[in-house]
Design a protein around this motif. Structure first.
Motif, PDB file in Angstrom:
ATOM      1  N   VAL A 119       0.865  -1.175   0.000  1.00 18.48           N
ATOM      2  CA  VAL A 119       0.000   0.000   0.000  1.00 18.48           C
ATOM      3  C   VAL A 119       0.905   1.230   0.000  1.00 18.48           C
ATOM      4  CG1 VAL A 119      -0.243   0.012   2.515  1.00 18.48           C
ATOM      5  CG2 VAL A 119      -1.993   1.090   1.139  1.00 18.48           C
ATOM      6  N   GLY A 120       0.516   2.258  -0.733  1.00 21.18           N
ATOM      7  CA  GLY A 120       1.339   3.464  -0.821  1.00 21.18           C
ATOM      8  C   GLY A 120       1.247   4.317   0.434  1.00 21.18           C
ATOM      9  N   VAL A 121       2.404   4.643   1.004  1.00 19.68           N
ATOM     10  CA  VAL A 121       2.428   5.493   2.200  1.00 19.68           C
ATOM     11  C   VAL A 121       3.374   6.686   2.007  1.00 19.68           C
ATOM     12  CG1 VAL A 121       1.701   3.697   3.811  1.00 19.68           C
ATOM     13  CG2 VAL A 121       4.140   3.969   3.296  1.00 19.68           C
ATOM     14  N   THR A 122       3.662   7.030   0.772  1.00 20.55           N
ATOM     15  CA  THR A 122       4.511   8.185   0.487  1.00 20.55           C
ATOM     16  C   THR A 122       3.890   9.439   1.080  1.00 20.55           C
ATOM     17  OG1 THR A 122       5.253   7.171  -1.563  1.00 20.55           O
ATOM     18  CG2 THR A 122       5.583   9.556  -1.346  1.00 20.55           C
ATOM     19  N   GLY A 123       4.695  10.212   1.799  1.00 21.43           N
ATOM     20  CA  GLY A 123       4.226  11.460   2.400  1.00 21.43           C
ATOM     21  C   GLY A 123       3.606  11.297   3.778  1.00 21.43           C
ATOM     22  N   TYR A 124       3.508  10.084   4.284  1.00 22.40           N
ATOM     23  CA  TYR A 124       2.959   9.869   5.622  1.00 22.40           C
ATOM     24  C   TYR A 124       3.963  10.355   6.669  1.00 22.40           C
ATOM     25  CZ  TYR A 124      -0.980   6.969   4.083  1.00 22.40           C
ATOM     26  OH  TYR A 124      -2.142   6.511   3.518  1.00 22.40           O
ATOM     27  N   ASP A 125       3.471  10.766   7.825  1.00 20.53           N
ATOM     28  CA  ASP A 125       4.340  11.262   8.899  1.00 20.53           C
ATOM     29  C   ASP A 125       5.163  10.146   9.533  1.00 20.53           C
ATOM     30  OD1 ASP A 125       1.696  13.353   9.436  1.00 20.53           O
ATOM     31  OD2 ASP A 125       3.703  14.166   9.184  1.00 20.53           O
ATOM     32  N   THR A 126       4.580   8.973   9.701  1.00 20.23           N
ATOM     33  CA  THR A 126       5.227   7.887  10.438  1.00 20.23           C
ATOM     34  C   THR A 126       5.523   6.667   9.584  1.00 20.23           C
ATOM     35  OG1 THR A 126       4.184   8.617  12.488  1.00 20.23           O
ATOM     36  CG2 THR A 126       4.997   6.365  12.445  1.00 20.23           C
ATOM     37  N   LEU A 127       4.545   6.189   8.830  1.00 19.62           N
ATOM     38  CA  LEU A 127       4.753   4.995   8.014  1.00 19.62           C
ATOM     39  C   LEU A 127       5.687   5.305   6.851  1.00 19.62           C
ATOM     40  CD1 LEU A 127       1.142   3.485   7.789  1.00 19.62           C
ATOM     41  CD2 LEU A 127       2.926   3.024   9.474  1.00 19.62           C
ATOM     42  N   ARG A 128       6.631   4.380   6.600  1.00 12.96           N
ATOM     43  CA  ARG A 128       7.578   4.539   5.498  1.00 12.96           C
ATOM     44  C   ARG A 128       7.382   3.486   4.411  1.00 12.96           C
ATOM     45  NH1 ARG A 128       7.737   8.877   7.276  1.00 12.96           N
ATOM     46  NH2 ARG A 128       9.488   9.925   8.233  1.00 12.96           N
ATOM     47  N   GLN A 129       6.879   2.287   4.809  1.00 11.55           N
ATOM     48  CA  GLN A 129       6.692   1.219   3.842  1.00 11.55           C
ATOM     49  C   GLN A 129       5.846   0.107   4.462  1.00 11.55           C
ATOM     50  OE1 GLN A 129      10.397  -0.528   2.618  1.00 11.55           O
ATOM     51  NE2 GLN A 129       9.471  -1.797   1.038  1.00 11.55           N
ATOM     52  N   VAL A 130       5.009  -0.517   3.637  1.00 16.55           N
ATOM     53  CA  VAL A 130       4.269  -1.713   4.042  1.00 16.55           C
ATOM     54  C   VAL A 130       4.615  -2.785   3.002  1.00 16.55           C
ATOM     55  CG1 VAL A 130       2.017  -2.763   4.447  1.00 16.55           C
ATOM     56  CG2 VAL A 130       2.405  -0.362   5.074  1.00 16.55           C
ATOM     57  N   ALA A 131       5.250  -3.876   3.458  1.00 14.78           N
ATOM     58  CA  ALA A 131       5.719  -4.927   2.557  1.00 14.78           C
ATOM     59  C   ALA A 131       5.111  -6.274   2.937  1.00 14.78           C
ATOM     60  CB  ALA A 131       7.243  -5.006   2.594  1.00 14.78           C
ATOM     61  N   TRP A 132       4.971  -7.133   1.953  1.00 14.26           N
ATOM     62  CA  TRP A 132       4.425  -8.476   2.123  1.00 14.26           C
ATOM     63  C   TRP A 132       5.529  -9.401   2.627  1.00 14.26           C
ATOM     64  CZ3 TRP A 132      -0.351 -10.291   1.966  1.00 14.26           C
ATOM     65  CH2 TRP A 132      -0.575 -11.651   1.744  1.00 14.26           C
ATOM     66  N   ALA A 133       5.243 -10.149   3.679  1.00 13.27           N
ATOM     67  CA  ALA A 133       6.216 -11.116   4.197  1.00 13.27           C
ATOM     68  C   ALA A 133       5.654 -12.529   4.135  1.00 13.27           C
ATOM     69  CB  ALA A 133       6.631 -10.752   5.622  1.00 13.27           C
ATOM     70  N   ASN A 134       4.582 -12.725   3.389  1.00 15.80           N
ATOM     71  CA  ASN A 134       4.035 -14.039   3.066  1.00 15.80           C
ATOM     72  C   ASN A 134       2.776 -14.384   3.855  1.00 15.80           C
ATOM     73  OD1 ASN A 134       4.027 -16.153   1.335  1.00 15.80           O
ATOM     74  ND2 ASN A 134       5.940 -17.062   2.041  1.00 15.80           N
ATOM     75  N   SER A 135       2.097 -15.386   3.337  1.00 11.25           N
ATOM     76  CA  SER A 135       0.973 -15.999   4.023  1.00 11.25           C
ATOM     77  C   SER A 135       1.315 -17.481   4.066  1.00 11.25           C
ATOM     78  CB  SER A 135      -0.327 -15.756   3.262  1.00 11.25           C
ATOM     79  OG  SER A 135      -1.417 -16.261   3.999  1.00 11.25           O
ATOM     80  N   PHE A 136       1.427 -18.023   5.263  1.00  8.92           N
ATOM     81  CA  PHE A 136       1.964 -19.369   5.436  1.00  8.92           C
ATOM     82  C   PHE A 136       1.352 -20.000   6.671  1.00  8.92           C
ATOM     83  CE2 PHE A 136       5.468 -22.173   6.917  1.00  8.92           C
ATOM     84  CZ  PHE A 136       5.628 -22.965   5.786  1.00  8.92           C
TER      85      PHE A 136
END
Length: 174
Positions: A119-136
């Motif tokens: 999900v795009g979080v460019t310009g947010y004050d706190t969040l820098r990135q949301v990345a997928w680490a799998n579903s397992f």
């Protein structure tokens, strides 16, 4: 006699400064937030699946939401030195000064088109990135890069309809 008056005046001044010290130094929490930065866990399990991820900005915090296709289920969220992909153990590269590992106790049946930018979080004050680490093995893991180790809270909400949500709020500052 003059010496005693000077001495008493100095004591009164010191006592006055001492009584102001703790009051003046005590800061009120940012936006009234009392969340803390330790791991948050809800062991609830439910027959649900992760259906999507979205983010939003608020005055005092940034928010990430995992939408569920079914009843609310549990989670485990905490700061970690490195987020690892479930199953493979590979490191998930993240931007930011601190990393939150978000585990939702529900499988995902679809992989996002862009695993590094769920999900795009460019310009947010706190969040820098949301990345997928799998579903397992019945759980879905996301890595969230944040500006710094900041207070956060996690909770679930029912709705809309038969769905629910796992909500992560990360404060802009302490």
């Amino acid at each position: 006699m003059r010496r005693i008056h000077v001495w008493l005046a100095m004591l009164a001044l010191i006592a006055g400064i001492g009584s102001l010290g703790p009051t003046a130094a005590a800061a009120t929490p940012y936006c009234g937030i009392h969340w803390g930065s330790l791991e948050k866990t809800n062991p609830t399990t439910a027959d649900s699946s992760a259906a999507g991820v979205r983010a939003g900005r608020h005055e005092c915090f940034d928010r990430m939401v995992v939408d569920l296709a079914g009843p609310a289920t549990g989670y485990r969220v905490g700061y970690v030195p490195v987020v690892h992909e479930d199953g493979s153990g590979f490191e998930v590269p993240l931007r930011g000064g601190a990393y939150l590992q978000v585990v939702v106790f529900a499988p995902a049946h679809e992989v996002p088109a862009n695993r590094r930018e769920v999900v795009g979080v460019t310009g947010y004050d706190t969040l820098r990135q949301v990345a997928w680490a799998n579903s397992f093995e019945g759980q879905t893991t996301l890595g969230v890069g944040v500006r710094a180790r900041l207070p956060f809270r996690v909770f679930t909400l029912d709705g809309p309809g038969g769905g629910s949500r796992v909500v992560l709020d990360v404060a802009h500052r302490w």
